[in-house]
Design a protein around this motif. Structure first.
Motif, PDB file in Angstrom:
ATOM      1  N   PHE A  48      52.392   6.166   8.828  1.00 25.50           N
ATOM      2  CA  PHE A  48      52.111   7.420   9.518  1.00 25.50           C
ATOM      3  C   PHE A  48      51.198   7.226  10.719  1.00 25.50           C
ATOM      4  O   PHE A  48      51.317   7.945  11.708  1.00 25.50           O
ATOM      5  N   SER A  49      50.303   6.261  10.657  1.00 23.71           N
ATOM      6  CA  SER A  49      49.453   5.980  11.817  1.00 23.71           C
ATOM      7  C   SER A  49      50.287   5.520  12.998  1.00 23.71           C
ATOM      8  O   SER A  49      50.061   5.945  14.133  1.00 23.71           O
ATOM      9  N   VAL A  50      51.265   4.659  12.745  1.00 25.40           N
ATOM     10  CA  VAL A  50      52.146   4.200  13.823  1.00 25.40           C
ATOM     11  C   VAL A  50      52.963   5.362  14.369  1.00 25.40           C
ATOM     12  O   VAL A  50      53.090   5.520  15.591  1.00 25.40           O
ATOM     13  N   ILE A  51      53.499   6.190  13.477  1.00 28.30           N
ATOM     14  CA  ILE A  51      54.310   7.336  13.909  1.00 28.30           C
ATOM     15  C   ILE A  51      53.506   8.282  14.801  1.00 28.30           C
ATOM     16  O   ILE A  51      54.030   8.824  15.774  1.00 28.30           O
ATOM     17  N   ILE A  52      52.246   8.479  14.483  1.00 30.60           N
ATOM     18  CA  ILE A  52      51.414   9.416  15.241  1.00 30.60           C
ATOM     19  C   ILE A  52      50.771   8.753  16.454  1.00 30.60           C
ATOM     20  O   ILE A  52      50.777   9.293  17.560  1.00 30.60           O
ATOM     21  N   MET A  53      50.191   7.576  16.263  1.00 29.22           N
ATOM     22  CA  MET A  53      49.388   6.961  17.325  1.00 29.22           C
ATOM     23  C   MET A  53      50.204   6.275  18.417  1.00 29.22           C
ATOM     24  O   MET A  53      49.783   6.254  19.561  1.00 29.22           O
ATOM     25  N   LEU A  54      51.349   5.701  18.081  1.00 34.97           N
ATOM     26  CA  LEU A  54      52.137   5.000  19.099  1.00 34.97           C
ATOM     27  C   LEU A  54      52.589   5.928  20.226  1.00 34.97           C
ATOM     28  O   LEU A  54      52.388   5.594  21.398  1.00 34.97           O
TER      29      LEU A  54
END
Length: 120
Positions: free
Chosen positions: A71-77
């Motif tokens: 979820f961090s990748v989905i949001i932060m990228l």
């Protein structure tokens, strides 16, 4: 340990959020698999007391890391690609404390307002 590792890899975490919440949280999760004492009456079946809970705790830790990482990748990228994760050069030069907060109230000292703050 975790704080020094972040410095070694040049990760900017000025408040040690990962070291405190991430690394210590994972240790707390895994430690139950070692030290969980069934005689305490609060659950736990740790290896040091003849139990087999360590594998379950490790699987749970891996699931949490995968969930949070995904979820961090989905949001932060996308935010990174849009350039929304960095402060402007003016903000960085003056410091976020001065630009966003009230250092004179928080720290009891007078500070000069930077030119960018006067425009707002």
């Amino acid at each position: 340990g975790a704080s020094m590792l972040l410095k070694r890899f040049k990760v900017d975490d000025v408040v040690d959020a990962f070291a405190v919440h991430g690394a210590c949280g994972l240790w707390g999760l895994i430690a139950v698999g070692f030290f969980g004492d069934p005689e305490e009456g609060i659950g736990g079946n740790g290896v040091f007391y003849g139990g087999d809970q360590l594998g379950t705790q490790i699987v749970a830790a891996l699931a949490i890391v995968a969930w949070v990482g995904g979820f961090s990748v989905i949001i932060m990228l996308p935010l990174r690609l849009l350039g929304a994760l960095r402060l402007s050069d003016d903000f960085q030069e003056a410091g976020a404390d001065v630009m966003e907060h009230s250092p004179s109230k928080a720290y009891g000292q007078k500070t000069e307002q930077p030119p960018a703050a006067e425009k707002a």
